[in-house]
Design an enzyme around this catalytic site. Structure first.
Site, PDB file in Angstrom:
ATOM      1  N   SER A 100      -9.411  -0.578   7.760  1.00 29.29           N
ATOM      2  CA  SER A 100      -9.341  -0.530   6.031  1.00 29.29           C
ATOM      3  C   SER A 100      -8.444  -1.622   5.375  1.00 29.29           C
ATOM      4  O   SER A 100      -8.194  -1.707   3.702  1.00 29.29           O
ATOM      5  CB  SER A 100      -8.496   0.408   5.720  1.00 29.29           C
ATOM      6  OG  SER A 100      -8.674   1.985   5.689  1.00 29.29           O
ATOM      7  N   SER A 145      -9.440   1.837   2.384  1.00 27.59           N
ATOM      8  CA  SER A 145      -8.860   2.104   2.047  1.00 27.59           C
ATOM      9  C   SER A 145      -7.961   1.697   1.458  1.00 27.59           C
ATOM     10  O   SER A 145      -7.087   2.028   0.426  1.00 27.59           O
ATOM     11  CB  SER A 145      -8.153   4.150   2.982  1.00 27.59           C
ATOM     12  OG  SER A 145      -7.269   3.342   3.890  1.00 27.59           O
ATOM     13  N   LYS A 191       1.158  -0.828   0.078  1.00 23.60           N
ATOM     14  CA  LYS A 191      -0.228  -0.224   0.277  1.00 23.60           C
ATOM     15  C   LYS A 191       0.409   1.157  -0.073  1.00 23.60           C
ATOM     16  O   LYS A 191       2.026   1.965   1.037  1.00 23.60           O
ATOM     17  CB  LYS A 191      -0.783  -0.008   0.996  1.00 23.60           C
ATOM     18  CG  LYS A 191      -2.077   1.039   1.798  1.00 23.60           C
ATOM     19  CD  LYS A 191      -3.062   1.006   1.992  1.00 23.60           C
ATOM     20  CE  LYS A 191      -4.213   1.882   2.868  1.00 23.60           C
ATOM     21  NZ  LYS A 191      -4.344   1.706   3.911  1.00 23.60           N
TER      22      LYS A 191
HETATM   23  N1  GLN Z   1     -12.915   3.640   6.151  1.00 30.58           N
HETATM   24  C1  GLN Z   1     -12.276   3.873   7.962  1.00 30.58           C
HETATM   25  C2  GLN Z   1     -11.789   5.509   7.786  1.00 30.58           C
HETATM   26  O1  GLN Z   1     -12.715   6.336   6.906  1.00 30.58           O
HETATM   27  C3  GLN Z   1     -11.025   3.292   8.050  1.00 30.58           C
HETATM   28  C4  GLN Z   1      -9.666   3.980   7.794  1.00 30.58           C
HETATM   29  C5  GLN Z   1      -8.591   2.699   7.755  1.00 30.58           C
HETATM   30  O2  GLN Z   1      -8.823   2.063   8.124  1.00 30.58           O
HETATM   31  N2  GLN Z   1      -7.556   3.368   7.115  1.00 30.58           N
HETATM   32  O3  GLN Z   1     -11.207   6.254   8.605  1.00 30.58           O
END
Ligand code: GLN
Length: 457
Positions: free
Chosen positions: A157, A133, A58
């Site tokens: 994410s 994400s 990532k």
């Molecule tokens: N979707 C969650 C957020 O928007 C989690 C993001 C993540 O785990 N990096 O914060």
């Protein structure tokens, strides 16, 4: 395993499927060179534990020699100077580092629509999101561009995109994998996670990555992993908790029926279930979004146009102008919210309250895992939705309903693929376990995966 030809196939596939936008950068030459070295070592005494395994990373994890953008204009031209500890461990284990994967900007999002480099596209339906994400990592593994991908999981994410794309996604116990070289979003919640299509490879990768790291002050002293052995000998009996109906109210009908089927599978493979009343479900999302935005507002203060990243050309206040130009809308929303909940006068009402709620949530999990080995939950309330379908930010945040609590409590959680909905879109089911019980959770997942495969055959 013909390593070089595998890597070449991966490179061709990535090029042929560029429209998925799963990758930010491919290091063709570097990958070919490590593939040649792996080929020479395979089958000899020099073979390493992940020899020739093709990996995507990532784009918020530092890989020396590759760009690191966090999918943000702020870091569009940034080149890191060192490898993250997890990357160093992958290299030492013989993995072939293929490149960097696309993501939501600074890991803030649940659909990959906030990347400044264009959204990642779901590999099974070009109109749908892959989740976020770490959506690029999920698609790269699901579409066979690579065997393993690293992501980061602050509130879901890794698990949410794994569920949407039909692959395994692991968020280890907080501190099991080093965060050194992971760009900080919310440091008390961030954990590097792993995507694979195969549970045994997941366990082997976890074992390579889980280790104490003096470079990360929150690295667990009991970090070493033994998941490979555990998954090789799955238990024949275990106990699990499951959620009462009212805790599933936010789920689509098809997810609810898959969950019932999942629970029946757990019983079939030796699980004894108890319905558990986890209090505070209504606190999970608010607690997460207060803590995550507060920590983000502090962590992202370093992007000031002076030391890192984008610098505005003009403007009397260079820092404000650089930040206004460099960050996208969702990041700005989070930073403003985070600054607000930390500000004098509101700190106690929001941030301190959220810290207290975090303790209650942590305690409810501690009590739960005194009586069951794992908790079974859906990973997401829905399957992959269409791009552009969710425009209300709060609605988007609700996609993380079942994932954020594991980060709040610091416990391990795994999303496993479990069938599809009536439109053929993957469904993910989640296991959570007590802190440091990652290995046992993976072993139980091994039993379930075997049973699910038998049932499907
Ligand atoms: N979707 C969650 C957020 O928007 C989690 C993001 C993540 O785990 N990096 O914060």
């Amino acid at each position: 395993m013909p390593t070089l030809s595998n890597v070449e196939k991966s490179i061709q596939l990535c090029a042929a499927q560029q429209d998925l936008r799963a990758w930010m950068h491919i290091d063709e030459q570097g990958a070919q060179a490590s593939a040649v070295e792996s080929e020479n070592r395979l089958g000899t005494a020099l073979e390493r534990p992940l020899e020739g395994v093709v990996v995507g990373v990532k784009d918020n994890i530092s890989v020396k020699g590759m760009p690191l953008t966090c999918a943000s204009n702020m870091l569009r031209d940034f080149q890191p100077l060192y490898d993250a500890t997890v990357v160093e461990r992958l290299r030492d284990a013989g993995a072939v580092l293929l490149g960097k994967t696309n993501m939501d900007e600074f890991a803030m999002g649940s659909s990959n629509e906030t990347s400044a480099f264009g959204p990642v596209v779901h590999h099974l339906d070009p109109e749908r999101v892959p989740g976020g994400s770490s959506g690029g990592s999920a698609v790269a593994v699901a579409a066979h561009h690579c065997d393993v991908a690293l992501g980061s999981d602050t509130g879901g994410s890794v698990r949410q995109p794994a569920a949407f794309c039909g692959v395994y996604g692991l968020k280890p116990t907080y501190g099991r994998l080093s965060r050194h070289g992971l760009v900080a979003f919310a440091s008390s919640l961030d954990q590097v996670g792993i995507f694979t299509r195969d549970l045994h490879l997941m366990a082997r990768t976890f074992d390579v990555l889980a280790a104490h790291d003096p470079m990360d002050a929150t690295s667990s002293p009991q970090a070493a992993g033994h998941a490979g052995d555990a998954v090789g000998q799955p238990p024949t009996s275990f106990t699990f908790g499951y959620l009462p109906d009212h805790m599933l109210a936010g789920c689509d009908e098809e997810i609810r029926s898959a969950y019932q089927h999942f629970l029946a599978t757990l019983e079939k493979c030796g699980g004894t279930g108890t319905c558990v009343e986890l209090p505070h479900l209504d606190l999970w999302i608010p607690t997460y979004f207060i803590l995550a935005t507060a920590e983000a507002s502090s962590n992202l203060a370093r992007y000031d146009g002076v030391r890192y990243g984008h610098r505005a050309e003009s403007g009397s206040d260079m820092t404000t102008a650089s930040r206004s130009e460099g960050f996208g809308t969702e990041v700005k929303r989070r930073l403003m919210l985070g600054t607000y909940v930390l500000s004098a006068g509101y700190h106690d009402a929001f941030y301190t309250k959220a810290q207290q709620a975090r303790r209650l949530i942590f305690d409810s999990y501690t009590a739960l895992f005194a009586s069951v080995d794992v908790l079974a939950m859906p990973t997401t309330p829905t399957t992959a939705f269409k791009r552009g379908a969710i425009t209300d930010p709060v609605q988007m945040w609700l996609s993380d309903l079942y994932t954020v609590s594991a980060n709040i409590a610091g416990i391990p959680a795994l999303s496993m693929p479990f069938g599809t909905d009536s439109q053929g879109l993957p469904i993910g089911m989640q296991l959570q376990a007590a802190m440091h019980a990652d290995e046992n959770m993976l072993a139980i997942a091994g039993t379930i995966a075997a049973a699910a495969q038998e049932a499907a055959a």
